[in-house]
Design an enzyme around this catalytic site. Structure first.
Site, PDB file in Angstrom:
ATOM      1  N   SER A 153       0.864  -1.181   0.000  1.00  0.00           N
ATOM      2  CA  SER A 153       0.000   0.000   0.000  1.00  0.00           C
ATOM      3  C   SER A 153       0.897   1.226   0.000  1.00  0.00           C
ATOM      4  O   SER A 153       2.056   1.153   0.422  1.00  0.00           O
ATOM      5  CB  SER A 153      -0.870  -0.005   1.269  1.00  0.00           C
ATOM      6  OG  SER A 153      -1.515   1.247   1.442  1.00  0.00           O
ATOM      7  N   TYR A 166      -2.476  -0.931  10.181  1.00  0.00           N
ATOM      8  CA  TYR A 166      -2.481  -1.304   8.759  1.00  0.00           C
ATOM      9  C   TYR A 166      -1.222  -0.787   8.072  1.00  0.00           C
ATOM     10  O   TYR A 166      -0.532  -1.523   7.363  1.00  0.00           O
ATOM     11  CB  TYR A 166      -3.737  -0.752   8.078  1.00  0.00           C
ATOM     12  CG  TYR A 166      -3.839  -1.116   6.613  1.00  0.00           C
ATOM     13  CD1 TYR A 166      -4.286  -2.369   6.213  1.00  0.00           C
ATOM     14  CD2 TYR A 166      -3.481  -0.202   5.621  1.00  0.00           C
ATOM     15  CE1 TYR A 166      -4.380  -2.717   4.871  1.00  0.00           C
ATOM     16  CE2 TYR A 166      -3.574  -0.537   4.276  1.00  0.00           C
ATOM     17  CZ  TYR A 166      -4.023  -1.790   3.914  1.00  0.00           C
ATOM     18  OH  TYR A 166      -4.108  -2.114   2.580  1.00  0.00           O
TER      19      TYR A 166
END
Length: 246
Positions: A153, A166
């Site tokens: 990401s 995350y």
């Protein structure tokens, strides 16, 4: 968008395991791999979702996939061993592993993030990914040309406030990919790379950005070129690299 055009039988004869294959990017990747000739092992938590993907692949006349219900949050070490043994018995080897399954966890300042929530995200996004990789590596080494693809990401490449566990888990993903790639380099016919999908029309994206218009983002199917490139023979020799799907 990543510029690559895959030939129809790019993945013919290959056995590829996809985690989080029941919906979103995982389901799109599984169907795309099957459409290019692969036997896809659909691993995920929700059997009904996996079965739906299975039915779609079978209805399209692609190689028969396999459904593997598996909870990455609660799985014990012996279950990973049993999974590897099953794959070896049924398929003999593994040509590809797409680490796609992730959970987002609370988006909150680190100061307000509970240890329980932090550890839950790390369990699914990092620990389970490591366990799968290490357990399945012997089967990948039996392939003549295997690929491990990690899902990263933008928040795993540059830290950003409130992305909490995350973001940290995606930094760990990049670290695991780089370490594995360096260890495999010139030693085994296995390569490891990562993909940052970017903003994509998925339920996880909607959870993270509730105010966003989903139709402004591409569907998972639109970002598949890089997923095909890294899983097929055209990327042989590409190792330890971080790719962007968009």
């Amino acid at each position: 968008m990543f510029d690559y055009s895959a030939r129809p039988e790019l993945l013919k004869g290959r056995v590829i395991l996809v985690t989080g294959a029941g919906r979103g990017i995982g389901a799109a990747a599984a169907k795309t791999y099957a459409a290019h000739g692969a036997t896809v092992l659909l691993l995920g938590k929700t059997e009904a979702n996996l079965t739906q993907v299975y039915d779609e692949i079978e209805a399209a006349g692609h190689p028969q996939p396999a459904v593997i219900p598996f909870n990455l949050e609660t799985a014990q070490p012996h279950q990973y061993d049993e999974l590897a043994a099953m794959i070896e018995t049924e398929f003999g080897h593994l040509d590809g592993l797409l680490h796609n399954a992730s959970i987002i966890g609370p988006r909150t300042p680190l100061e307000q993030l509970s240890g329980e929530n932090f550890m839950r995200v790390m369990q699914v996004n990092v620990n389970a990914m490591f366990m799968l990789t290490s357990t399945l590596l012997p089967l990948l080494k039996l392939s003549q040309d295997a690929s491990v693809v990690f899902t990263s990401s933008s928040v795993g490449r540059k830290g950003r406030a409130y992305w909490g566990a995350y973001g940290v888990s995606k930094f760990a993903t990049e670290g695991l990919m780089q370490t594995l790639a360096d260890e495999l380099d010139g030693v085994a016919p296995v390569r490891a790379n990562s993909i940052n999908p970017g903003a994509t029309r998925t339920s996880m994206r909607a959870l993270a950005y509730p105010g966003e218009n989903p139709s402004n983002n591409p569907a998972p199917e639109a970002i598949m070129p890089v997923y095909l490139y890294l899983m097929g023979p055209d990327s042989t020799g590409i190792n330890g690299q971080a790719f962007d799907a968009q």
